[in-house]
Design a protein around this motif. Structure first.
Motif, PDB file in Angstrom:
ATOM      1  N   GLY A  12       0.672  -1.197  -0.038  1.00 58.99           N
ATOM      2  CA  GLY A  12       0.052   0.287  -0.007  1.00 58.99           C
ATOM      3  C   GLY A  12       0.697   1.139   0.080  1.00 58.99           C
ATOM      4  N   LEU A  13       2.044   1.290   0.640  1.00 59.01           N
ATOM      5  CA  LEU A  13       2.848   2.491   0.747  1.00 59.01           C
ATOM      6  C   LEU A  13       3.363   2.757  -0.540  1.00 59.01           C
ATOM      7  CD1 LEU A  13       3.844   4.617   2.819  1.00 59.01           C
ATOM      8  CD2 LEU A  13       5.820   2.994   3.289  1.00 59.01           C
ATOM      9  N   ILE A  14       3.949   1.668  -0.992  1.00 61.14           N
ATOM     10  CA  ILE A  14       4.674   1.666  -2.189  1.00 61.14           C
ATOM     11  C   ILE A  14       3.913   2.543  -3.416  1.00 61.14           C
ATOM     12  CG2 ILE A  14       5.797   0.531  -4.165  1.00 61.14           C
ATOM     13  CD1 ILE A  14       7.010  -1.462  -2.110  1.00 61.14           C
ATOM     14  N   CYS A  15       2.640   1.669  -3.467  1.00 58.31           N
ATOM     15  CA  CYS A  15       1.668   2.291  -4.271  1.00 58.31           C
ATOM     16  C   CYS A  15       1.279   3.576  -4.352  1.00 58.31           C
ATOM     17  CB  CYS A  15       0.310   1.239  -4.502  1.00 58.31           C
ATOM     18  SG  CYS A  15       0.847  -0.333  -5.204  1.00 58.31           S
ATOM     19  N   TYR A  16       1.049   3.850  -2.955  1.00 55.43           N
ATOM     20  CA  TYR A  16       0.307   5.201  -2.555  1.00 55.43           C
ATOM     21  C   TYR A  16       1.472   6.263  -2.887  1.00 55.43           C
ATOM     22  CZ  TYR A  16      -1.510   9.123   0.107  1.00 55.43           C
ATOM     23  OH  TYR A  16      -2.034  10.170   0.532  1.00 55.43           O
ATOM     24  N   VAL A  25      -6.155  -1.414  -2.226  1.00 56.10           N
ATOM     25  CA  VAL A  25      -6.520  -2.542  -1.867  1.00 56.10           C
ATOM     26  C   VAL A  25      -5.657  -3.094  -0.851  1.00 56.10           C
ATOM     27  CG1 VAL A  25      -6.770  -4.826  -2.897  1.00 56.10           C
ATOM     28  CG2 VAL A  25      -7.724  -2.899  -4.073  1.00 56.10           C
ATOM     29  N   PHE A  26      -4.621  -2.951  -1.050  1.00 58.32           N
ATOM     30  CA  PHE A  26      -3.376  -3.288  -0.305  1.00 58.32           C
ATOM     31  C   PHE A  26      -3.736  -2.819   1.241  1.00 58.32           C
ATOM     32  CE2 PHE A  26      -0.225  -4.046  -3.964  1.00 58.32           C
ATOM     33  CZ  PHE A  26      -0.399  -5.575  -3.644  1.00 58.32           C
ATOM     34  N   THR A  27      -4.002  -1.532   1.315  1.00 52.45           N
ATOM     35  CA  THR A  27      -4.286  -0.890   2.692  1.00 52.45           C
ATOM     36  C   THR A  27      -5.199  -1.326   3.032  1.00 52.45           C
ATOM     37  OG1 THR A  27      -3.321   1.227   1.569  1.00 52.45           O
ATOM     38  CG2 THR A  27      -4.681   1.442   3.759  1.00 52.45           C
ATOM     39  N   GLY A  28      -6.517  -1.641   2.574  1.00 52.43           N
ATOM     40  CA  GLY A  28      -7.656  -2.349   3.193  1.00 52.43           C
ATOM     41  C   GLY A  28      -7.149  -3.891   3.567  1.00 52.43           C
ATOM     42  N   LEU A  29      -6.510  -4.585   2.993  1.00 48.91           N
ATOM     43  CA  LEU A  29      -6.107  -6.034   3.445  1.00 48.91           C
ATOM     44  C   LEU A  29      -5.279  -5.544   4.712  1.00 48.91           C
ATOM     45  CD1 LEU A  29      -5.068  -7.384   0.005  1.00 48.91           C
ATOM     46  CD2 LEU A  29      -6.770  -8.389   1.559  1.00 48.91           C
ATOM     47  N   ALA A  30      -4.101  -4.653   4.804  1.00 46.18           N
ATOM     48  CA  ALA A  30      -3.525  -4.448   5.880  1.00 46.18           C
ATOM     49  C   ALA A  30      -4.434  -3.995   7.176  1.00 46.18           C
ATOM     50  CB  ALA A  30      -2.258  -3.296   5.704  1.00 46.18           C
ATOM     51  N   TYR A  31      -5.346  -3.327   6.887  1.00 47.24           N
ATOM     52  CA  TYR A  31      -6.332  -2.972   8.007  1.00 47.24           C
ATOM     53  C   TYR A  31      -6.902  -4.107   8.834  1.00 47.24           C
ATOM     54  CZ  TYR A  31      -5.583   1.996   6.910  1.00 47.24           C
ATOM     55  OH  TYR A  31      -5.077   3.279   6.848  1.00 47.24           O
ATOM     56  N   ASN A  32      -7.376  -5.017   7.569  1.00 41.32           N
ATOM     57  CA  ASN A  32      -8.079  -6.271   8.096  1.00 41.32           C
ATOM     58  C   ASN A  32      -7.063  -7.153   8.863  1.00 41.32           C
ATOM     59  OD1 ASN A  32     -10.930  -6.818   7.132  1.00 41.32           O
ATOM     60  ND2 ASN A  32     -10.054  -5.378   5.610  1.00 41.32           N
ATOM     61  N   ALA A  33      -5.766  -7.154   8.616  1.00 39.99           N
ATOM     62  CA  ALA A  33      -5.021  -8.067   9.284  1.00 39.99           C
ATOM     63  C   ALA A  33      -4.872  -7.478  10.663  1.00 39.99           C
ATOM     64  CB  ALA A  33      -3.335  -7.861   8.528  1.00 39.99           C
ATOM     65  N   ILE A  80      -8.149   8.972  -4.392  1.00 33.87           N
ATOM     66  CA  ILE A  80      -8.162   7.682  -5.117  1.00 33.87           C
ATOM     67  C   ILE A  80      -7.819   6.821  -3.733  1.00 33.87           C
ATOM     68  CG2 ILE A  80      -6.995   5.894  -6.600  1.00 33.87           C
ATOM     69  CD1 ILE A  80      -6.814   8.296  -8.860  1.00 33.87           C
ATOM     70  N   HIS A  81      -6.756   7.306  -3.052  1.00 39.86           N
ATOM     71  CA  HIS A  81      -6.347   6.468  -1.811  1.00 39.86           C
ATOM     72  C   HIS A  81      -7.485   6.206  -0.742  1.00 39.86           C
ATOM     73  CE1 HIS A  81      -3.415   4.725   0.922  1.00 39.86           C
ATOM     74  NE2 HIS A  81      -3.969   5.443   1.817  1.00 39.86           N
ATOM     75  N   TYR A  82      -8.266   7.348  -0.720  1.00 40.59           N
ATOM     76  CA  TYR A  82      -9.559   7.202   0.074  1.00 40.59           C
ATOM     77  C   TYR A  82     -10.670   6.250  -0.446  1.00 40.59           C
ATOM     78  CZ  TYR A  82      -7.737  10.540   3.412  1.00 40.59           C
ATOM     79  OH  TYR A  82      -6.755  11.250   4.200  1.00 40.59           O
ATOM     80  N   LEU A  83     -10.097   5.155  -1.202  1.00 38.69           N
ATOM     81  CA  LEU A  83     -10.869   3.975  -1.705  1.00 38.69           C
ATOM     82  C   LEU A  83     -10.636   2.942  -0.684  1.00 38.69           C
ATOM     83  CD1 LEU A  83     -10.588   3.433  -5.385  1.00 38.69           C
ATOM     84  CD2 LEU A  83     -12.848   3.691  -4.404  1.00 38.69           C
ATOM     85  N   SER A  84      -9.533   3.423   0.319  1.00 41.08           N
ATOM     86  CA  SER A  84      -9.150   2.246   1.032  1.00 41.08           C
ATOM     87  C   SER A  84     -10.357   1.979   2.028  1.00 41.08           C
ATOM     88  CB  SER A  84      -7.788   2.742   1.976  1.00 41.08           C
ATOM     89  OG  SER A  84      -8.185   3.700   2.486  1.00 41.08           O
ATOM     90  N   PRO A  85     -11.033   2.791   2.665  1.00 46.79           N
ATOM     91  CA  PRO A  85     -12.041   2.418   3.638  1.00 46.79           C
ATOM     92  C   PRO A  85     -13.369   1.545   2.891  1.00 46.79           C
ATOM     93  CG  PRO A  85     -11.655   4.542   3.783  1.00 46.79           C
ATOM     94  CD  PRO A  85     -10.906   4.217   2.577  1.00 46.79           C
ATOM     95  N   ILE A  86     -13.382   1.814   1.715  1.00 46.40           N
ATOM     96  CA  ILE A  86     -14.301   0.721   0.944  1.00 46.40           C
ATOM     97  C   ILE A  86     -13.585  -0.756   0.699  1.00 46.40           C
ATOM     98  CG2 ILE A  86     -15.596   0.476  -1.240  1.00 46.40           C
ATOM     99  CD1 ILE A  86     -15.673   3.291  -1.520  1.00 46.40           C
ATOM    100  N   CYS A  87     -12.516  -0.695   0.452  1.00 44.24           N
ATOM    101  CA  CYS A  87     -11.776  -1.856   0.231  1.00 44.24           C
ATOM    102  C   CYS A  87     -11.875  -2.708   1.598  1.00 44.24           C
ATOM    103  CB  CYS A  87     -10.445  -1.834  -0.287  1.00 44.24           C
ATOM    104  SG  CYS A  87     -10.316  -1.175  -1.761  1.00 44.24           S
ATOM    105  N   THR A  88     -11.452  -1.756   2.558  1.00 47.76           N
ATOM    106  CA  THR A  88     -11.264  -2.491   4.099  1.00 47.76           C
ATOM    107  C   THR A  88     -12.786  -3.156   4.360  1.00 47.76           C
ATOM    108  OG1 THR A  88      -9.686  -0.967   4.455  1.00 47.76           O
ATOM    109  CG2 THR A  88     -10.810  -2.026   6.419  1.00 47.76           C
TER     110      THR A  88
END
Length: 194
Positions: free
Chosen positions: A67-71, A143-151, A86-94
């Protein structure tokens, strides 16, 4: 929350303003400093740094690194406002990931908020003349950020918060060092062309 928001805004501005420095070098510096500080905090608190839920800690570090690399890529290649939107799609992905893997429920009002948020991202892609690859990097980062938040969510009340923070640079650093060892000149060439 206000302090965190201001710090995040300052980070965004800082990464954007040093666009002449290759992304992986910026992340290397960030991860190195964060690793030292977070380890020092763990030592001071006398907390075991390696944790017990290694699978989720590793996932948090790996997806957080992605997530950090892409952002950071989007911050340096797009207009700042577009990258942030675009990064604020992460809550939706989460939320979607939590629905599928954790069985969490989403209220009707949340779907409305998600629709409004998503329409903003579509408008950015449609009206802001954003390169498709850059846009996809932004979505991948969300998407990566959403996965990290779920972890992280899977470790709620199970791991010390500072251990979870520690694993982000712990995993990010070898990924970045590995990339720079394999492709030592690629970032330099990219910056030279721009």
């Amino acid at each position: 929350m206000l302090i965190a928001s201001l710090a995040f805004a300052w980070m965004n501005f800082s990464v954007k303003s040093i666009g002449h420095i290759p992304i992986f070098e910026v992340i290397l510096f960030r991860a190195g400093i964060t690793l030292i500080i977070s380890y020092a905090i763990l030592k001071k608190k006398k907390v075991y740094p390696w944790g017990t839920h290694h699978k989720f800690l590793f996932a948090r570090g790996l997806f957080g690194a992605g997530g950090l690399i892409c952002y950071f890529y989007t911050l340096q290649h797009m207009q700042l406002a577009n990258a942030i939107v675009i990064h604020y799609l992460s809550p939706i992905c989460t939320t979607l990931i939590a629905m599928v893997f954790l069985g969490e429920r989403v209220r009707y009002i949340q779907w409305i908020a998600f629709a409004i948020s998503f329409s903003g991202v579509v408008m950015v892609k449609g009206f802001a003349n954003v390169d498709t690859f850059d846009f996809l990097m932004g979505v991948a980062g969300a998407v990566f950020t959403g996965l990290a938040y779920n972890a992280i969510r899977n470790m709620k009340d199970k791991e010390d918060a500072d251990v979870i923070v520690f694993y982000h640079p712990l995993i990010s650093l070898p990924i970045v060092i590995g990339y720079l060892m394999i492709f030592p000149r690629s970032e330099e060439r990219r910056v030279g062309k721009e």
